[in-house]
Design an enzyme around this catalytic site. Structure first.
Site, mmCIF file in Angstrom:
data_model
loop_
_atom_site.group_PDB
_atom_site.id
_atom_site.type_symbol
_atom_site.label_atom_id
_atom_site.label_comp_id
_atom_site.label_asym_id
_atom_site.label_seq_id
_atom_site.Cartn_x
_atom_site.Cartn_y
_atom_site.Cartn_z
ATOM 1 N N LYS A 43 7.605 -7.356 64.819
ATOM 2 C CA LYS A 43 8.076 -6.296 64.357
ATOM 3 C C LYS A 43 9.410 -6.213 63.468
ATOM 4 O O LYS A 43 10.187 -6.878 63.875
ATOM 5 C CB LYS A 43 7.777 -5.252 65.277
ATOM 6 C CG LYS A 43 9.060 -5.470 66.399
ATOM 7 C CD LYS A 43 8.786 -4.330 67.460
ATOM 8 C CE LYS A 43 9.698 -4.440 68.655
ATOM 9 N NZ LYS A 43 9.813 -3.459 69.785
ATOM 10 N N ARG A 141 6.727 5.843 78.041
ATOM 11 C CA ARG A 141 6.493 5.863 76.448
ATOM 12 C C ARG A 141 5.025 6.098 76.281
ATOM 13 O O ARG A 141 4.553 7.148 76.660
ATOM 14 C CB ARG A 141 7.280 4.764 75.798
ATOM 15 C CG ARG A 141 8.731 4.563 75.918
ATOM 16 C CD ARG A 141 9.535 3.727 75.073
ATOM 17 N NE ARG A 141 8.489 2.255 74.935
ATOM 18 C CZ ARG A 141 9.359 1.296 74.540
ATOM 19 N NH1 ARG A 141 10.474 1.366 74.114
ATOM 20 N NH2 ARG A 141 8.477 0.204 74.384
ATOM 21 N N TYR A 275 39.993 3.668 55.983
ATOM 22 C CA TYR A 275 40.116 4.976 55.834
ATOM 23 C C TYR A 275 40.749 5.343 57.259
ATOM 24 O O TYR A 275 40.485 4.913 58.306
ATOM 25 C CB TYR A 275 38.634 5.520 55.953
ATOM 26 C CG TYR A 275 37.789 5.027 54.430
ATOM 27 C CD1 TYR A 275 38.270 5.664 53.114
ATOM 28 C CD2 TYR A 275 36.767 4.588 54.474
ATOM 29 C CE1 TYR A 275 37.649 5.507 52.077
ATOM 30 C CE2 TYR A 275 36.031 4.257 53.312
ATOM 31 C CZ TYR A 275 36.620 4.590 52.064
ATOM 32 O OH TYR A 275 35.971 4.487 51.016
ATOM 33 N N MET A 323 31.638 1.125 54.088
ATOM 34 C CA MET A 323 30.012 0.849 53.580
ATOM 35 C C MET A 323 29.848 -0.526 52.950
ATOM 36 O O MET A 323 28.870 -1.194 53.489
ATOM 37 C CB MET A 323 29.635 1.802 52.356
ATOM 38 C CG MET A 323 28.341 1.849 52.204
ATOM 39 S SD MET A 323 27.632 2.735 50.911
ATOM 40 C CE MET A 323 27.745 4.588 51.935
#
Length: 408
Positions: A43, A141, A275, A323
């Site tokens: 998966k 779940r 930043y 990013m």
């Protein structure tokens, strides 16, 4: 700077060692007990490693089953030519039930509505839907709660007698198998035994019963039943540092994440970096810019903590991860644009591992490899050419994806 230390591409890349994956599957098979077979869980694009190449390699190494979360993943395996057993377990109303039945994909059922959807798909397809009934033994779940389980198995048996479904599996999933000695483990094993007894009383005879995930495969042989579902361990990561490092189980990490240095420059002391200026240089130093960021899967939470091998030494992310890039402080060391930075790998070359990144970010190794983004190319090593690829061959007269019926 040595030529071998340079990245050939200008973008980051993930090297995928398929020989290591094959060896991991074989090592896990050696740990199974009682003749249990192995499911390789592929998966989430094989935990970020690339589903189709990893599925092929796992089959080749002896994985009898493949496991997926979404129907789209299972159908992609079939479209690629796989005909062996595949189980898909995350279903919602309106999903491609009929397509899965027609493709011979085993589907997981946890409630009456899902059994009805599978049965309707079987009738429409003109062949029984292959169904694994899932019991909620304590994870909370998916899975049928104990109060509803007797009704579900009775309804499934009735659907079998009507020819709409065939119950091929009974299963559940551990909540805390990665925490040795956790009291929930014994409770879930007892609950699963009860669920199997109820199914037997209803007249169900599944091909496989399965409970063990990666940590249970490694540490709880009594939970192996007929099949173990191995996910992160296939890719050479330990499911928990508490149960051991990969090498303790004969496993080797499959992915190595590399990126080139985009720039190297000298800056004075007191120079802000990235930043917010959460890092300022303590003195004159050399900064290296690495061409990878959170769009590539480098966690922003690794700002100021993530380890990277650059110029032969471990460095730490300086300032915020952006990013597309981040910075490391080389101190008095030197490097050049194009040199290689290794974010993580097996660790035997001195580089950090995915577990080192997990610790730095307060997460788990699963997330570190799975989040590596699609714009990072995967470069496969040890890939073997296959004109066609199939899983376990179907029995005589069986349609693709079907196997002869077995007893549990």
């Amino acid at each position: 700077m040595n030529d071998h230390a340079r990245v050939s591409d200008w973008r980051p890349r993930a090297d995928i060692d398929l020989d290591a994956l094959r060896a991991n599957v074989r090592a896990l098979l050696e740990r199974t007990t009682g003749g249990a077979r192995l499911m390789a869980v592929v998966k989430a694009d094989a935990y970020g490693h690339g589903m189709l190449p990893c599925a092929r390699a796992a089959r080749e190494a002896g994985a009898a089953w493949l496991g997926t979360a979404t129907p789209e993943e299972a159908l992609a395996l079939r479209a690629a030519g796989d005909t062996g057993p595949v189980l898909c377990w995350v279903w919602t109303p309106g999903g491609p039930w009929r397509e899965a039945v027609e493709a011979g994909v085993d589907v997981s059922v946890s409630a009456g509505w899902a059994l009805e959807a599978a049965a309707a798909a079987g009738r429409a397809a003109g062949r029984p839907a292959r169904v694994h009934l899932k019991a909620d033994t304590g994870l909370g779940r998916n899975g049928s709660p104990p109060a509803e389980w007797p009704g579900l198995v009775a309804a499934a048996r009735a659907a079998e007698e009507a020819g709409a479904v065939r119950v091929t599996g009974l299963w559940s999933h551990f909540a805390c198998a990665d925490e040795p000695g956790h009291p929930s483990i014994a409770r879930q094993q007892a609950a699963f035994s009860w669920a199997l007894e109820e199914a037997e009383r209803a007249g169900l005879v599944p091909e496989v019963r399965h409970l063990a995930n990666s940590p249970a495969t490694l540490t709880l042989p009594e939970s192996h039943y007929d099949l173990v579902r191995t996910g992160v361990a296939v890719y050479g990561l330990s499911p928990s540092p508490e149960i051991g490092a990969p090498e303790d189980f004969g496993l080797r990490p499959v992915m190595t994440l590399r990126a080139p240095l985009a720039a190297v420059k000298r800056v004075p002391g007191g120079h802000g970096v990235s930043y917010g200026h959460h890092y300022t240089t303590p003195g004159e130093t050399t900064l290296a810019l690495i061409a990878a960021g959170y769009a590539d899967g480098v966690p922003r939470h690794a700002s100021g903590t993530g380890p990277v091998l650059v110029a032969g030494k471990w460095r730490t992310v300086a300032g915020r991860v952006a990013m597309d890039q981040f910075v490391v402080d080389l101190g008095g060391d030197t490097a050049a644009a194009g040199d290689e930075a290794v974010l993580f790998g097996p660790g035997d070359g001195g580089e950090p591992t995915a577990e080192d990144w997990a610790r730095a970010c307060g997460t788990i190794g699963y997330e570190i490899v799975t989040r590596v983004g699609p714009r990072v190319p995967r470069v496969y090593h040890g890939e073997r050419p296959w004109e066609t690829w199939t899983g376990t061959p179907p029995g005589p007269g069986a349609e693709p994806g079907e196997r002869p019926r077995e007893t549990a």
